[in-house]
Motif scaffolding. Structure first.
Motif, PDB file in Angstrom:
ATOM      1  N   ALA A  11      -5.491 -10.553  -9.663  1.00 21.19           N
ATOM      2  CA  ALA A  11      -5.385  -9.386  -8.764  1.00 21.19           C
ATOM      3  C   ALA A  11      -4.843  -7.836 -10.012  1.00 21.19           C
ATOM      4  O   ALA A  11      -4.662  -7.437 -10.846  1.00 21.19           O
ATOM      5  N   LEU A  12      -5.164  -6.897  -8.637  1.00 20.97           N
ATOM      6  CA  LEU A  12      -5.865  -5.450  -9.499  1.00 20.97           C
ATOM      7  C   LEU A  12      -4.548  -5.049  -8.820  1.00 20.97           C
ATOM      8  O   LEU A  12      -4.373  -5.020  -7.384  1.00 20.97           O
ATOM      9  N   ILE A  13      -3.677  -4.855  -9.260  1.00 22.20           N
ATOM     10  CA  ILE A  13      -1.932  -3.778  -8.538  1.00 22.20           C
ATOM     11  C   ILE A  13      -2.104  -2.291  -8.419  1.00 22.20           C
ATOM     12  O   ILE A  13      -1.793  -1.792 -10.046  1.00 22.20           O
ATOM     13  N   GLY A  14      -1.577  -1.411  -7.311  1.00 23.22           N
ATOM     14  CA  GLY A  14      -1.229  -0.434  -8.013  1.00 23.22           C
ATOM     15  C   GLY A  14      -0.536  -0.134  -7.464  1.00 23.22           C
ATOM     16  O   GLY A  14       0.441  -0.570  -6.659  1.00 23.22           O
ATOM     17  N   VAL A  15       0.488   1.137  -8.532  1.00 19.25           N
ATOM     18  CA  VAL A  15       1.708   0.704  -8.172  1.00 19.25           C
ATOM     19  C   VAL A  15       1.968   2.404  -8.666  1.00 19.25           C
ATOM     20  O   VAL A  15       1.183   3.373  -8.708  1.00 19.25           O
ATOM     21  N   ARG A  16       3.445   2.705  -7.275  1.00 21.59           N
ATOM     22  CA  ARG A  16       3.854   4.525  -7.873  1.00 21.59           C
ATOM     23  C   ARG A  16       5.546   3.742  -8.629  1.00 21.59           C
ATOM     24  O   ARG A  16       5.893   2.662  -8.425  1.00 21.59           O
ATOM     25  N   LEU A  17       6.072   4.933  -9.828  1.00 24.46           N
ATOM     26  CA  LEU A  17       6.561   4.412 -10.137  1.00 24.46           C
ATOM     27  C   LEU A  17       8.122   5.279  -9.659  1.00 24.46           C
ATOM     28  O   LEU A  17       7.307   6.356  -8.550  1.00 24.46           O
ATOM     29  N   THR A  18       9.319   4.552  -9.956  1.00 21.99           N
ATOM     30  CA  THR A  18      10.469   4.680  -8.774  1.00 21.99           C
ATOM     31  C   THR A  18      10.697   6.482  -9.410  1.00 21.99           C
ATOM     32  O   THR A  18      10.099   6.599 -10.399  1.00 21.99           O
TER      33      THR A  18
END
Length: 118
Positions: free
Chosen positions: A30-37
Motif C-alpha cells: 500500500a501507499l500511505i499518504g500521511v500528515r504529521l500531527t
C-alpha cells in the motif's frame, strides 16, 4: 488467467496439480499518504520508519501531505497493523491508504499513432 483485481496472473497448474514455474511472492502493498500531527517532528517519523519492517520506501512531499510511505507485508492483517502503527507509534495522521494491485508495464512501446485523414 488474470482477474481485474489480482496482482499477478494465476500460474498454470502442472500435470500433478502443483503450480508450475517460479511464481512471484504474493505480498500485500500500500501507499500511505500521511500528515504529521502538530506535535510530531519529521525526524520522529523518519526514525520510526527506519525500524518498521514493513516500510519499503518513503518520500517527503511538498503538498497538503507531509510524506508518502510504501508498506509491504506478507498478509493483509500485517499490512493493516503496520498502518495502525504508523498512526500510533509513528506520530502520523493517515490521510489516505491506497492498496497496490499490480505494477503497470511501462516497457512496452507506445501504440501506433492513428492515421488521420486530411
Amino acid at each position: 488467467m488474470t482477474s481485474r483485481w489480482s496482482r499477478w496472473p494465476e500460474p498454470e497448474p502442472a500435470p500433478d496439480g502443483v503450480p508450475a514455474g517460479d511464481e512471484p511472492e504474493r505480498r500485500h502493498e500500500a501507499l500511505i499518504g500521511v500528515r504529521l500531527t502538530a506535535a510530531t517532528p519529521g525526524s520522529h517519523l523518519l526514525e520510526y520508519l527506519r525500524t518498521e519492517p514493513c516500510a519499503v520506501a518513503a518520500w517527503w512531499i511538498a503538498a497538503d501531505l507531509d510524506a508518502v510511505v510504501r508498506l509491504s507485508a506478507d498478509s493483509l492483517t500485517m499490512l493493516h497493523r503496520a498502518v495502525a502503527d504508523l498512526r500510533r507509534r509513528g506520530g502520523a495522521e493517515v490521510v489516505v491508504t491506497l492498496s497496490i494491485l499490480r505494477p503497470l508495464d511501462l516497457s512496452e512501446a507506445t501504440p501506433k499513432k492513428l492515421a488521420t485523414s486530411a
